[in-house]
Enzyme design. Structure first.
Site, short mmCIF file in Angstrom:
data_model
loop_
_atom_site.label_atom_id
_atom_site.label_comp_id
_atom_site.label_asym_id
_atom_site.label_seq_id
_atom_site.Cartn_x
_atom_site.Cartn_y
_atom_site.Cartn_z
N ASP A 170 0.82 -1.21 0.00
CA ASP A 170 0.00 0.00 0.00
C ASP A 170 0.85 1.26 0.00
O ASP A 170 0.47 2.28 -0.58
CB ASP A 170 -0.95 0.00 1.21
CG ASP A 170 -2.37 -0.36 0.81
OD1 ASP A 170 -2.51 -1.01 -0.24
OD2 ASP A 170 -3.30 0.01 1.51
N TYR A 229 -4.51 -2.24 7.83
CA TYR A 229 -3.46 -3.25 7.95
C TYR A 229 -2.63 -3.03 9.21
O TYR A 229 -2.27 -3.99 9.90
CB TYR A 229 -2.55 -3.23 6.72
CG TYR A 229 -3.24 -3.61 5.44
CD1 TYR A 229 -4.11 -4.69 5.38
CD2 TYR A 229 -3.01 -2.90 4.26
CE1 TYR A 229 -4.74 -5.05 4.20
CE2 TYR A 229 -3.65 -3.25 3.08
CZ TYR A 229 -4.50 -4.32 3.05
OH TYR A 229 -5.12 -4.68 1.88
N GLU A 244 -2.13 -4.45 -8.12
CA GLU A 244 -3.39 -4.50 -7.39
C GLU A 244 -4.25 -5.70 -7.80
O GLU A 244 -5.09 -6.15 -7.02
CB GLU A 244 -4.18 -3.20 -7.61
CG GLU A 244 -3.42 -1.98 -7.10
CD GLU A 244 -4.31 -0.77 -6.92
OE1 GLU A 244 -4.50 -0.36 -5.78
OE2 GLU A 244 -4.80 -0.26 -7.94
N GLU A 280 -9.90 -2.73 -4.32
CA GLU A 280 -8.80 -2.99 -5.25
C GLU A 280 -9.33 -3.44 -6.60
O GLU A 280 -8.72 -3.17 -7.64
CB GLU A 280 -7.83 -4.02 -4.68
CG GLU A 280 -7.15 -3.62 -3.37
CD GLU A 280 -6.33 -2.34 -3.46
OE1 GLU A 280 -6.21 -1.75 -4.55
OE2 GLU A 280 -5.78 -1.93 -2.42
N HIS A 286 -10.12 -0.30 -8.35
CA HIS A 286 -8.89 0.38 -8.78
C HIS A 286 -8.28 -0.29 -10.00
O HIS A 286 -7.79 0.38 -10.92
CB HIS A 286 -7.87 0.39 -7.63
CG HIS A 286 -8.37 1.06 -6.39
ND1 HIS A 286 -7.77 0.90 -5.16
CD2 HIS A 286 -9.43 1.89 -6.19
CE1 HIS A 286 -8.45 1.61 -4.25
NE2 HIS A 286 -9.45 2.22 -4.86
N GLU A 321 -6.76 4.35 -0.01
CA GLU A 321 -5.53 3.59 0.24
C GLU A 321 -4.97 3.92 1.62
O GLU A 321 -4.37 3.07 2.28
CB GLU A 321 -4.48 3.88 -0.85
CG GLU A 321 -4.84 3.41 -2.25
CD GLU A 321 -4.85 1.89 -2.42
OE1 GLU A 321 -4.55 1.16 -1.45
OE2 GLU A 321 -5.19 1.43 -3.52
N HIS A 377 -6.88 1.75 3.87
CA HIS A 377 -6.34 0.38 3.80
C HIS A 377 -5.09 0.27 4.66
O HIS A 377 -4.93 -0.69 5.43
CB HIS A 377 -5.98 0.02 2.36
CG HIS A 377 -7.15 -0.08 1.44
ND1 HIS A 377 -7.01 -0.40 0.10
CD2 HIS A 377 -8.48 0.09 1.64
CE1 HIS A 377 -8.21 -0.41 -0.47
NE2 HIS A 377 -9.11 -0.12 0.45
#
Length: 399
Positions: A145, A183, A239, A273, A276, A176, A179
Site C-alpha cells: 500500500d 493493515y 493491485e 482494489e 482500482h 488507500e 487500507h
C-alpha cells in the site's frame, strides 16, 4: 489486603516464567528467521541485478517503437491539460466519472471493522502455521500500500489531466490511506511482541520475497522512460495479480468461519482494489496510442511468476491447508482476465478453481457484504449520479 497464598505465588511465578520463555523463544525464532532472510536477501540481490539487466535489454529491443509512442504521449487527451476547462461540469468522460461515483459510494472507515472476536480465534482457533501465514500476508499488504500510494501521489494524480480521472485518483489516495491504517491496526491487534511487529512493518527490508515484489513494481512504475500505458498495466498487475493470492487465502479462512474482522476488512479492501484495477483498465482503453501487446503480456506474466513463486517458497499455502496447484491456477485465471481487459488474448486459458472466489472475481458482482444491505453503498449516491447524467426528472430538485 488478602495474604498471598504459597500456591498463588507459585502459580504467578510459573506464569511469569512461561511468558519469559515464550518471549525468549519468539526472539530466538525471529533471529533465526532474520539470519535465514539475510542469506536469502544476498541470493536475491544477485537475481534482482540480473532481472534488472534483462529488463533493460528487453525494453531496448522495443526501443524504436517505444520512443515513437513516448513522443506521441504529448498528444494524449488524458495527459494534456484543457486550459478552457476550468470546472468539473459538464462531465466529458462519462465512464470515468461513473467509476469515480462507484468508488465514492463504497466509502468506509477502519473504525467500522470489529476485531473483538478475532483475538479469540487468533489465540485459540488458529495454529502456528496459520498465524505465520496471515501475519506475512498482512506485512505484504502494508508494504504494498505504501508503494501504491506513493505512485498515486507522485505520478498518476499529477500526470493525468482530465478532472474526472483526477477525482478518482484523489479518492483512491484517501481509501488507500484507510487500507494502510486497517493493515496497521490488524498487525497491532494480532501481534503483541514489539520486535515481531517491527519485523512485519519493515517487510520490504526484512522479508526478501516481499522485497522482490517491491523491486519489480518500482522497476516498472518509477522508470522515467516507461510509457504511461506500461505503468498502468504494471499498476493494475500489482493491485490485481499480486494481491489476488493473498485475498484468496483470507477468503479461505472465511469459508472456515474464522477471523470475522479480518475477513470482513478483506472483503472491503478486495472490492476497492477491484475498482482500482478496473479503473486502470478503463484509462488504458481511453489511450489513443497503446503499448505493444507483447509488452503488456510480459508485464502481467512476470507478475504471475513472482506471485506463484511467492506462494511456493516464501509463504506455502499448504500452511493454511490450501492446494498450491489450485492457487497457481487461480493467479493465472486472474491474470487472463486482466490481459483480456487490456485487449490482449488469454495467455493461460484456465478456469477459476476456487468456487468461493467466483462472485468476487467477476466484475460487478459483490454479494458478500453481509453486514450491510445493498452493496455497502452510501445511500443514493449512485442512483442520484445516474439520474443527473440521464437528465431524469426528480421530485427533490430546486425550482
Amino acid at each position: 489486603m488478602p495474604k498471598e497464598t504459597p500456591s498463588k505465588a507459585a502459580a504467578d511465578a510459573l506464569s511469569d516464567l512461561e511468558i519469559k520463555d515464550s518471549k525468549s523463544n519468539l526472539n530466538k525464532e525471529l533471529e533465526t528467521l532474520r539470519e535465514e532472510n539475510r542469506v536469502k536477501s544476498d541470493m536475491l540481490k544477485e537475481k534482482l541485478s540480473k532481472d534488472a539487466e534483462n529488463h533493460k535489454a528487453y525494453l531496448k529491443s522495443h526501443q524504436v517503437h517505444r520512443h515513437k509512442l513516448k513522443e506521441m504521449e504529448k498528444e494524449e487527451p488524458l495527459l494534456n491539460e484543457d486550459k478552457e476547462r476550468t470546472v468539473l461540469f459538464p462531465i466529458k468522460y462519462h465512464e470515468i466519472w461513473q467509476a469515480y461515483k462507484r468508488a465514492e459510494a463504497s466509502f468506509w472507515t477502519a473504525e467500522e471493522i470489529d476485531l473483538s472476536k478475532d483475538i479469540h480465534d487468533w489465540n485459540n482457533r488458529m495454529n502456528e502455521n496459520e498465524r505465520f501465514f496471515i501475519s506475512r500476508v498482512l506485512a505484504f499488504f502494508a508494504a504494498s500500500d505504501g508503494i501504491v500510494n506513493e505512485n498515486l501521489v507522485e505520478n498518476f494524480s499529477t500526470e493525468v489531466q482530465i478532472p474526472e480521472a483526477k477525482s478518482f485518483y484523489g479518492f483512491q489516495i484517501m481509501i488507500e490511506n484507510i487500507h494502510s491504517e486497517t493493515y496497521s491496526l490488524l498487525i497491532d491487534t494480532y501481534i503483541k511482541d514489539p520486535k515481531e511487529s517491527e519485523f512485519l512493518f519493515n517487510a520490504i527490508h526484512t522479508i526478501p520475497e516481499i522485497g522482490e515484489k517491491a523491486e519489480w513494481a518500482l522497476r516498472w512504475i518509477q522508470d522515467a522512460d516507461a510509457l504511461f500505458g506500461e505503468r498502468l498495466v504494471a499498476f493494475a498487475s500489482i493491485e490485481g495479480v499480486f494481491f489476488s493470492g493473498s485475498f484468496a487465502s483470507i477468503f479461505w479462512l472465511k469459508k472456515r468461519g474464522m477471523m470475522p474482522g479480518l475477513t470482513f476488512s478483506n472483503e472491503l479492501i478486495c472490492r476497492d482494489e477491484g475498482l482500482h484495477t478496473d479503473f486502470a483498465c478503463l484509462l488504458f482503453a481511453h489511450l489513443k496510442n497503446k503499448p505493444d501487446p507483447a509488452i503488456v503480456e510480459k508485464i502481467v506474466t512476470e507478475a504471475v511468476e513472482i506471485e506463484q513463486r511467492y506462494f511456493l517458497d516464501a509463504l506455502p499455502v499448504a500452511l493454511l491447508g490450501m492446494n498450491a496447484d489450485l492457487m497457481n491456477q487461480y493467479v493465472e485465471f486472474v491474470a487472463d482476465r486482466l490481459l483480456v481487459a487490456f485487449g490482449n488474448k488469454k495467455y493461460y486459458k484456465v478456469e477459476n478453481p476456487f468456487d468461493f472466489m467466483e462472485n468476487i472475481s467477476l466484475a460487478g458482482k459483490t454479494n458478500f457484504f453481509e453486514k450491510r444491505v445493498s452493496d455497502y453503498q452510501k445511500a443514493g449516491v449512485m442512483s442520484k449520479s445516474t439520474k443527473q447524467e440521464a437528465g431524469a426528472f426528480t421530485f427533490n430538485e430546486d425550482f
